[in-house]
Design an enzyme around this catalytic site. Structure first.
Site, PDB file in Angstrom:
ATOM      1  N   ASP A   1      -0.837   3.987 -67.068  1.00  0.00           N
ATOM      2  CA  ASP A   1      -1.081   2.542 -67.154  1.00  0.00           C
ATOM      3  C   ASP A   1      -2.552   2.165 -67.313  1.00  0.00           C
ATOM      4  O   ASP A   1      -2.871   1.036 -67.671  1.00  0.00           O
ATOM      5  CB  ASP A   1      -0.521   1.839 -65.910  1.00  0.00           C
ATOM      6  CG  ASP A   1      -1.167   2.312 -64.608  1.00  0.00           C
ATOM      7  OD1 ASP A   1      -2.052   3.189 -64.653  1.00  0.00           O
ATOM      8  OD2 ASP A   1      -0.776   1.806 -63.539  1.00  0.00           O
ATOM      9  N   HIS A   2      -3.464   3.096 -67.059  1.00  0.00           N
ATOM     10  CA  HIS A   2      -4.889   2.761 -67.048  1.00  0.00           C
ATOM     11  C   HIS A   2      -5.590   2.973 -68.393  1.00  0.00           C
ATOM     12  O   HIS A   2      -6.676   2.430 -68.606  1.00  0.00           O
ATOM     13  CB  HIS A   2      -5.621   3.596 -65.990  1.00  0.00           C
ATOM     14  CG  HIS A   2      -5.598   2.999 -64.617  1.00  0.00           C
ATOM     15  ND1 HIS A   2      -4.428   2.662 -63.976  1.00  0.00           N
ATOM     16  CD2 HIS A   2      -6.607   2.683 -63.755  1.00  0.00           C
ATOM     17  CE1 HIS A   2      -4.723   2.169 -62.785  1.00  0.00           C
ATOM     18  NE2 HIS A   2      -6.033   2.167 -62.629  1.00  0.00           N
TER      19      HIS A   2
ATOM     20  N   ASP B   1      -4.568   5.365 -55.913  1.00  0.00           N
ATOM     21  CA  ASP B   1      -5.040   4.072 -56.397  1.00  0.00           C
ATOM     22  C   ASP B   1      -5.086   3.157 -55.181  1.00  0.00           C
ATOM     23  O   ASP B   1      -4.156   3.155 -54.365  1.00  0.00           O
ATOM     24  CB  ASP B   1      -4.093   3.492 -57.456  1.00  0.00           C
ATOM     25  CG  ASP B   1      -4.674   2.256 -58.121  1.00  0.00           C
ATOM     26  OD1 ASP B   1      -5.138   2.356 -59.265  1.00  0.00           O
ATOM     27  OD2 ASP B   1      -4.665   1.185 -57.486  1.00  0.00           O
TER      28      ASP B   1
ATOM     29  N   ARG C   1      -9.401  -8.103 -58.274  1.00  0.00           N
ATOM     30  CA  ARG C   1     -10.836  -7.858 -58.108  1.00  0.00           C
ATOM     31  C   ARG C   1     -11.626  -8.618 -59.152  1.00  0.00           C
ATOM     32  O   ARG C   1     -11.174  -8.826 -60.272  1.00  0.00           O
ATOM     33  CB  ARG C   1     -11.146  -6.359 -58.236  1.00  0.00           C
ATOM     34  CG  ARG C   1     -10.558  -5.565 -57.095  1.00  0.00           C
ATOM     35  CD  ARG C   1     -11.277  -4.257 -56.864  1.00  0.00           C
ATOM     36  NE  ARG C   1     -10.740  -3.689 -55.646  1.00  0.00           N
ATOM     37  CZ  ARG C   1     -10.183  -2.489 -55.540  1.00  0.00           C
ATOM     38  NH1 ARG C   1     -10.114  -1.717 -56.600  1.00  0.00           N
ATOM     39  NH2 ARG C   1      -9.712  -2.069 -54.392  1.00  0.00           N
TER      40      ARG C   1
ATOM     41  N   SER D   1     -12.078   0.608 -55.529  1.00  0.00           N
ATOM     42  CA  SER D   1     -11.070   1.556 -55.992  1.00  0.00           C
ATOM     43  C   SER D   1     -11.065   2.837 -55.183  1.00  0.00           C
ATOM     44  O   SER D   1     -12.061   3.220 -54.561  1.00  0.00           O
ATOM     45  CB  SER D   1     -11.334   1.879 -57.465  1.00  0.00           C
ATOM     46  OG  SER D   1     -10.587   2.977 -57.888  1.00  0.00           O
TER      47      SER D   1
ATOM     48  N   ARG E   1     -10.944   5.695 -56.512  1.00  0.00           N
ATOM     49  CA  ARG E   1     -11.310   6.768 -57.448  1.00  0.00           C
ATOM     50  C   ARG E   1     -12.208   7.821 -56.795  1.00  0.00           C
ATOM     51  O   ARG E   1     -13.310   7.547 -56.330  1.00  0.00           O
ATOM     52  CB  ARG E   1     -11.956   6.194 -58.700  1.00  0.00           C
ATOM     53  CG  ARG E   1     -13.322   5.578 -58.521  1.00  0.00           C
ATOM     54  CD  ARG E   1     -13.746   4.814 -59.761  1.00  0.00           C
ATOM     55  NE  ARG E   1     -12.877   3.674 -60.001  1.00  0.00           N
ATOM     56  CZ  ARG E   1     -13.252   2.582 -60.644  1.00  0.00           C
ATOM     57  NH1 ARG E   1     -14.462   2.478 -61.124  1.00  0.00           N
ATOM     58  NH2 ARG E   1     -12.416   1.580 -60.828  1.00  0.00           N
TER      59      ARG E   1
END
Length: 756
Positions: free
Chosen positions: A97-98, A162, A450, A645, A647
């Site tokens: 999806d990213h 995520d 965000r 995030s 990440r």
């Protein structure tokens, strides 16, 4: 018929739940919150001899599943390939999806992504196929919406790579965002460690009405708690007002709990959740949940006297709640709609609204789309000219197919709206916005979560505001931030003054959900014959080499890489947007290390002093110079360093580039854990004022690593260029197991050592 995932596991969880809750209740000696029930029911070990201390005890858990999105899954699965396992030990999924950039529209953008990221999608599909991981193809939908529709279940526990994994709390699940190394541990059959959270209770009374939606509740809560007020805590919502909120509305609230730093957020099981399970074809799960429903919410005494059971209590009357708009530049600057126009004037924010964007993982349910469409329909019926650009991002293929069937997408396109792919798109910076590179001051409004500077389009001067989809739609029609849809009139094409009516929405499609191809690919029963190939010449994927173990010595003479000033999120440490394509290539993506952070010295981004040659340098180039010198560097930061995030690239990049330690005033939870997992030293000032002692040309020692142990501070020595020396204490939150990660060079190294 809808496929029911993990049914045997769900049944087993519910079968064991009553006894585990009763045992926990006996141990603690009082009624239990829902959070405590789920956490104690998922312990990896037997019950302790005494209750865990909130905010103090490190606890090992066994989550029910792991979810990964394509940007973070690359690095997670590259690490998993090093773990020596033949199959993921718990149900796991990957969601593409990213990596789909919003440019023209859904079909063209998806086609372009499948071409430009084919290598990555093929890698993720093959590695998922080999290791027994469910794979959701590009276009299937945004991870959190797909999880809510297919996998989330009341009383379960999930981790996801995520930060918005927390969305599943809307279906009564403890769902927590983590870094990829945490996911690797669980997929490898290890337990998952978390500091036992504190508990924040939010009591809801009354009922939403009119323009106000579930989004406005979390916007209000964000204003109360700020971006770090929930750090180290789980937020549990309850009360008569909670039971009136739709399941997807609850998901919206939990989703944006990531913006207050909360470990996760959760609602107790109720009729709305049962309705959602049945509406998404999971009647069997609803039936199973109903059998143990008393254990899927807190004990009655807790909600009757919440002040006795929560560390902090907030009360909100939904009947009195007003629509809010949060921003710009931070998701916790909350302004009621009635005061928003004045705030725009007082702060000099750009009044013209350039773009309204709805959808994303936060607000893309059928209910959200139908409420926004009811406003868009009025623009047609009342002959209003829509003056802002407008985009719609459906959350999943099931939602997209159903809302198209029911005519809502036609409504949006009739007012000039552009339907984007079922993907993250502009929410994460995957937006090829025209002229953004010019850096002009402008305003946009989104229903995303965000709005940090540069987050959506890379332009630091884009003022991003966050609101509900229906509020965004109303403002897009008006085209100005000085408009109040609750009170103000607009002039239509015929010169008549007209007023927008309150939005109307539907929780579930009258004809039921439908989909032709939901985009799911089941893994092979036997993956032993599946090959996972990574081209050594690829600039998108790179096999990993283990990080080196600690050499047993104190850190001496570290170069100061950067002293970050103010907000330094994971977006600042490792930008998304165009850098997303390198998420599977550690060397390439490390070229964005801290390029968005503001240097205290000079107050510019990506401009630091290179102490070796004395010149001005980029952060990545200075880091490489220090690494290649054999000494390495240290990063100094401000409050809530690493918020945003999950990440882990924000931790792996500095590790790869020779950063030995990160010293800050305070950390965001996920980032601190990510640093620890990668073998980094994450430390905090014992006295925050010591931040001011750091000079641009300091050489820095970290002393006491030979006696590194839980609860014992370390010492930092500043060797100033003028020959003077200063020392001060620094704190850490490492437990004994995490210290072993540090000594081994990473948590993954430790797993490999134990396997041998």
């Amino acid at each position: 018929m809808t496929k029911i995932f993990d049914l045997d596991r769900i049944k087993a969880t519910y079968a064991a739940l009553p006894a585990r809750v009763e045992a926990a209740r006996a141990l603690i000696g009082r009624p239990l919150t829902l959070t405590e029930k789920i956490l104690y029911a998922h312990l990896s070990d037997a019950l302790p001899v005494k209750a865990f201390d909130r905010g103090q005890s490190y606890v090992d858990f066994n989550p029910d599943r792991v979810a990964m999105q394509d940007a973070t899954a690359q690095m997670a699965l590259l690490q998993f390939m090093q773990a020596g396992k033949s199959r993921a030990a718990v149900p796991s999924t990957v969601h593409c999806d990213h990596l789909i950039q919003a440019r023209i529209g859904a079909a063209e953008d998806l086609r372009a992504a499948n071409e430009s990221s084919k290598e990555v999608f093929d890698f993720l599909a093959s590695v998922s196929n080999k290791y027994g991981i469910g794979f959701w193809k590009p276009g299937a939908g945004i991870i959190h919406q797909v999880v809510l529709e297919n996998y989330a279940f009341p009383g379960g526990m999930m981790i996801g790579t995520d930060s918005h994994t927390v969305n599943a709390g809307g279906l009564g699940m403890i769902a927590i965002g983590v870094g990829g190394a945490d996911a690797v541990d669980v997929m490898a059959g290890m337990s998952w460690e978390l500091k036992f959270p504190k508990l924040i209770g939010v009591k809801l009374t009354g009922k939403l009405s009119g323009w106000t939606s579930a989004k406005d509740l979390i916007l209000k809560v964000a204003g109360i708690l700020t971006v770090k007020g929930g750090t180290g805590a789980i937020v549990e919502y309850f009360g008569e007002g909670a039971r009136t909120l739709s399941c997807t509305g609850k998901g919206t609230i939990c989703n944006m709990g990531a913006e207050i730093g909360a470990t996760t957020s959760i609602f107790g099981y109720d009729k709305k959740m049962e309705d959602y399970l049945r509406g998404t074809g999971r009647d069997i799960v609803a039936d199973e949940a109903n059998r143990v429903k008393e254990h899927l919410t807190a004990d009655p005494e807790v909600y009757a006297h919440p002040e006795q059971y929560f560390d902090q209590l907030i009360e909100i009357n939904l009947s009195e709640l007003e629509p809010h708009i949060n921003g710009p530049f931070t998701p916790d600057l909350a302004t009621p709609v009635s005061k928003f126009a004045q705030a725009v004037r007082d702060n000099g924010w750009p009044e013209k609204l350039e773009v309204g964007l709805i959808g994303s993982c936060t607000n893309s349910s059928y209910e959200d789309i139908s409420r926004a469409a009811s406003i868009a329909r009025q623009a047609i019926d009342k002959k209003l000219e829509v003056t802002s650009e407008y985009t719609v991002t459906p959350g999943s293929e099931m939602v997209r197919y159903t809302v198209e069937r029911d005519g809502y997408l036609d409504t949006f396109t009739s007012i000039g709206g552009v339907i984007l792919a079922n993907a993250c798109g502009p929410c994460i910076g995957q937006w090829a916005r025209h002229n953004a590179e010019k850096g002009e001051r402008n305003s946009i409004m989104t229903s995303f979560n965000r709005n940090f500077a540069k987050r959506n389009d890379g332009n630091p001067n884009t003022h991003g505001f966050v609101a509900s989809p229906e509020i965004v739609t109303a403002y897009a029609i008006a085209g100005t931030l000085l408009f109040n849809p609750m009170t103000d009139f607009l002039v239509n094409k015929e010169g008549k003054k007209v007023k927008l009516d309150e939005p109307q929405g539907i929780e579930f499609p009258p004809g039921g959900f439908a989909v032709e191809d939901n985009g799911y690919q089941a893994p092979a029963e036997d993956g032993s014959k599946v090959d996972v190939i990574v081209d050594p010449k690829s600039n998108r994927l790179q096999l990993l080499d283990p990080f080196k173990a600690w050499n047993g010595e104190d850190f001496k003479g570290l170069y100061l890489l950067i002293k970050a000033k103010g907000k330094c999120t994971t977006d600042h440490i490792s930008m998304a947007g165009p850098w997303l394509k390198y998420r599977g290539h550690l060397e390439n993506i490390s070229q964005n290390l801290l390029i968005g952070a503001v240097n205290f010295f000079g107050e510019k981004t990506n401009a630091v002093k290179n102490q070796i040659n004395g010149g001005l340098d980029t952060v990545p180039d200075a880091a490489k110079a220090y690494r290649d010198s054999g000494i390495g560097s240290i990063v100094v930061g401000d409050e809530n360093y690493g918020e945003g995030s999950s990440r882990e690239h924000a931790a792996m990049e500095p590790r790869f580039m020779g950063v030995k330690a990160v010293l800050v005033k305070s950390f965001a939870r996920i980032h601190e854990t990510n640093l620890k997992k990668q073998g980094m030293l994450a430390i905090t000032f014992a006295d925050r004022a010591d931040y001011d002692k750091i000079r641009e040309d300091d050489r820095i020692d970290v002393i006491g690593l030979g006696d590194f142990e839980e609860g014992r501070p370390l010492t930092v020595r500043l060797n100033h260029a003028d020959g003077s020396v200063e020392e001060f204490l620094v704190n850490h939150t490492y437990n004994n197991n995490q210290i072993e990660w540090f000594r081994a060079g990473s948590a993954l190294n430790l797993i490999n050592q134990k396997e041998k």
